[in-house]
Design a protein around this motif. Sequence first.
Motif, PDB file in Angstrom:
ATOM      1  N   ASP A   7      30.602 -12.408  29.503  1.00 18.15           N
ATOM      2  CA  ASP A   7      31.570 -11.844  28.394  1.00 18.15           C
ATOM      3  C   ASP A   7      30.495 -11.577  27.049  1.00 18.15           C
ATOM      4  O   ASP A   7      31.138 -11.385  25.959  1.00 18.15           O
ATOM      5  CB  ASP A   7      32.464 -13.004  27.940  1.00 18.15           C
ATOM      6  N   GLY A   8      29.197 -11.810  27.261  1.00 16.58           N
ATOM      7  CA  GLY A   8      28.201 -11.672  26.044  1.00 16.58           C
ATOM      8  C   GLY A   8      28.034 -12.904  25.110  1.00 16.58           C
ATOM      9  O   GLY A   8      27.381 -12.793  24.267  1.00 16.58           O
ATOM     10  N   GLU A   9      28.554 -13.949  25.681  1.00 15.62           N
ATOM     11  CA  GLU A   9      28.202 -15.145  24.817  1.00 15.62           C
ATOM     12  C   GLU A   9      27.062 -15.696  24.913  1.00 15.62           C
ATOM     13  O   GLU A   9      26.557 -15.607  26.220  1.00 15.62           O
ATOM     14  CB  GLU A   9      29.376 -16.280  25.102  1.00 15.62           C
ATOM     15  N   GLU A  10      26.185 -16.328  24.109  1.00 13.83           N
ATOM     16  CA  GLU A  10      24.924 -16.795  24.382  1.00 13.83           C
ATOM     17  C   GLU A  10      25.089 -18.321  24.467  1.00 13.83           C
ATOM     18  O   GLU A  10      25.702 -18.985  23.798  1.00 13.83           O
ATOM     19  CB  GLU A  10      24.218 -16.476  23.143  1.00 13.83           C
ATOM     20  N   ILE A  11      24.354 -18.867  25.764  1.00 10.38           N
ATOM     21  CA  ILE A  11      24.753 -20.257  25.981  1.00 10.38           C
ATOM     22  C   ILE A  11      23.332 -20.835  26.299  1.00 10.38           C
ATOM     23  O   ILE A  11      22.323 -20.041  26.528  1.00 10.38           O
ATOM     24  CB  ILE A  11      25.589 -20.609  27.171  1.00 10.38           C
ATOM     25  N   CYS A  12      23.192 -21.951  25.916  1.00 14.58           N
ATOM     26  CA  CYS A  12      21.900 -22.885  26.060  1.00 14.58           C
ATOM     27  C   CYS A  12      21.713 -23.580  27.524  1.00 14.58           C
ATOM     28  O   CYS A  12      22.725 -24.219  27.811  1.00 14.58           O
ATOM     29  CB  CYS A  12      21.590 -23.640  25.277  1.00 14.58           C
ATOM     30  N   ILE A  13      20.714 -23.557  28.067  1.00 13.24           N
ATOM     31  CA  ILE A  13      20.700 -24.150  29.527  1.00 13.24           C
ATOM     32  C   ILE A  13      19.331 -24.888  29.780  1.00 13.24           C
ATOM     33  O   ILE A  13      18.568 -24.472  29.088  1.00 13.24           O
ATOM     34  CB  ILE A  13      21.051 -23.236  30.930  1.00 13.24           C
ATOM     35  N   GLU A  14      19.495 -25.805  30.551  1.00 13.20           N
ATOM     36  CA  GLU A  14      18.176 -26.470  30.840  1.00 13.20           C
ATOM     37  C   GLU A  14      18.050 -26.370  32.444  1.00 13.20           C
ATOM     38  O   GLU A  14      18.830 -26.440  33.316  1.00 13.20           O
ATOM     39  CB  GLU A  14      18.516 -28.209  30.717  1.00 13.20           C
ATOM     40  N   LEU A  15      16.821 -25.591  32.636  1.00 15.33           N
ATOM     41  CA  LEU A  15      16.352 -25.179  33.987  1.00 15.33           C
ATOM     42  C   LEU A  15      15.508 -26.310  34.760  1.00 15.33           C
ATOM     43  O   LEU A  15      14.500 -26.403  34.089  1.00 15.33           O
ATOM     44  CB  LEU A  15      15.897 -23.693  33.936  1.00 15.33           C
ATOM     45  N   SER A  16      15.677 -26.363  35.954  1.00 11.54           N
ATOM     46  CA  SER A  16      14.513 -26.847  36.708  1.00 11.54           C
ATOM     47  C   SER A  16      14.252 -26.257  37.892  1.00 11.54           C
ATOM     48  O   SER A  16      15.539 -25.788  38.840  1.00 11.54           O
ATOM     49  CB  SER A  16      15.207 -28.645  37.180  1.00 11.54           C
ATOM     50  N   GLY A  17      13.190 -25.625  38.089  1.00 10.95           N
ATOM     51  CA  GLY A  17      12.571 -24.661  39.287  1.00 10.95           C
ATOM     52  C   GLY A  17      11.983 -25.379  40.207  1.00 10.95           C
ATOM     53  O   GLY A  17      11.051 -25.996  39.738  1.00 10.95           O
ATOM     54  N   SER A  18      11.975 -25.020  41.466  1.00 12.80           N
ATOM     55  CA  SER A  18      11.125 -25.567  42.564  1.00 12.80           C
ATOM     56  C   SER A  18      10.806 -24.585  43.794  1.00 12.80           C
ATOM     57  O   SER A  18      12.025 -23.733  43.819  1.00 12.80           O
ATOM     58  CB  SER A  18      11.540 -26.911  43.195  1.00 12.80           C
ATOM     59  N   MET A  19      10.045 -24.421  44.387  1.00  9.99           N
ATOM     60  CA  MET A  19       9.902 -23.479  45.547  1.00  9.99           C
ATOM     61  C   MET A  19      10.019 -24.047  46.917  1.00  9.99           C
ATOM     62  O   MET A  19       9.190 -25.198  46.935  1.00  9.99           O
ATOM     63  CB  MET A  19       8.218 -22.912  45.045  1.00  9.99           C
ATOM     64  N   VAL A  20      10.615 -23.379  47.741  1.00  9.94           N
ATOM     65  CA  VAL A  20      10.499 -23.920  49.181  1.00  9.94           C
ATOM     66  C   VAL A  20       9.527 -23.116  50.009  1.00  9.94           C
ATOM     67  O   VAL A  20       9.504 -22.009  49.754  1.00  9.94           O
ATOM     68  CB  VAL A  20      11.943 -23.865  49.777  1.00  9.94           C
ATOM     69  N   ARG A  21       8.868 -24.066  50.899  1.00  9.47           N
ATOM     70  CA  ARG A  21       7.502 -23.112  51.267  1.00  9.47           C
ATOM     71  C   ARG A  21       7.509 -23.331  52.826  1.00  9.47           C
ATOM     72  O   ARG A  21       8.000 -24.600  53.107  1.00  9.47           O
ATOM     73  CB  ARG A  21       6.327 -23.687  50.908  1.00  9.47           C
ATOM     74  N   ASP A  22       6.979 -22.760  53.775  1.00 12.71           N
ATOM     75  CA  ASP A  22       6.877 -22.894  55.200  1.00 12.71           C
ATOM     76  C   ASP A  22       5.728 -23.791  55.394  1.00 12.71           C
ATOM     77  O   ASP A  22       5.196 -24.539  54.674  1.00 12.71           O
ATOM     78  CB  ASP A  22       7.024 -21.649  56.009  1.00 12.71           C
TER      79      ASP A  22
END
Length: 448
Positions: free
Chosen positions: A217-232
Amino acid sequence: MTQASPQQRAILEAALDSIIAADHEGRVIEWNSAAERTFGYSKAKALGRDLAELIIPPELREAHRAGMRHFLATGEGPVLGKRIEVEAIDFENRRFPVELAIETINVAGNPRFVAYIRDLTERKAAEAALVDSEQRLSATYQHAFVGISEVDLTGRFLRVNNELCRITGYTSEELFCRTFFDITHPDDRAADLAKFRQQVDGNLGSYTLEKRYIRKDGEEICIELSGSMVRDAENRPLYAVRVVRDITERIRAERQQALLVNELNHRVKNTLGMVQSIVSQTLRAYRDPAQASKEISQRLAALSRAHDVLTRARWESASLTEVVDEALEPYADFRERFILSGPSVLIPPPVCLSFAMAMQELVTNAMKYGALSAPEGKIAITWNLEDNRSRLRFEWREVGGPPVSPPTRRGFGTRLLQAGIASETQGSIALTFAPGGLEYQFEVPLDA
């Protein structure tokens, strides 16, 4: 069945699966060690017994016998040479799943049936546990209070949960057509994308950051992100798991808190400045310490009462009627000599404080020299809203007191009423020493 050779016997006994042979009448003619362990019958007790009575559930026995008769008559058997899953019973009539394969051989013109049976109890339990685990994981994934997604090595969404859809405003199908940087605020894309690429290259493990999304809807929101990678197993990247939490309200609260702290600091400084002015000006006007102390106490009390009104109003806007009542509260003996008239109106904090100080000076002056110093004196206090309620006009008019003449010198009270209030509120002041009584007009913009 012909007598097995020592080698064949060794193979039969070493087999992990049950190997059972029956003749054309369904009588057991071979029963290996695995069959003993699986069904609980020793070989001696099983040989010569009707196979159907030993291991087939009662409701399936007649179908088994009919199938044998059909095979003997036609040579056709629908289950022969196939792997099927059925139920079997053991010596305690315990039911359990098995995998069954049946082959036929001819011995002296008579068919023999050889069954290879594998107990599936553990495998079925493991499969059920896996299904249950996957269902629990899926339920947790979908109903978590944080947004969870899986993205490929280009950042495109592969899987999303319900909370992420709620946070972003997109459906899962709409997100599957986008990458995470498509919905990231343009100013925040570079930092996140740089860390993501380092992660894909194996130069960065998990990372966290705060950034902004642009909702559907165009609204700006703030987020906290945690990213990790899955590997073989060979450490090659497969996909990334990204967990996000909506912290918009927290950021707003932090900004509001910072604003309030700054505002409080500003107000405290203003109040201290006002206190300093009250003390210094009063000491300058009165050489008698006792009189100066009394005047200072009265003025600071008036300031305190105004603060009480603003505190009850959470320092937003205070009722003018309440401010007037608080200002007149110490002078209850004269209360019936005040005539009040005016609509309900809210005034901002600076106007409230200035107004309270003005009331204190006006009442003090009226008691010493004006209408309240004479038995018949009265004071009319009126206020109105003008210019579409954007401007307040306040009037103080004394009658019935002694004749009034302009003072020979300007004291602190006069300076406060004439100049101080106007400068603090961006308003205009008119102080008139009319012979019939003091008149004071105070106009202030409420939208300043």
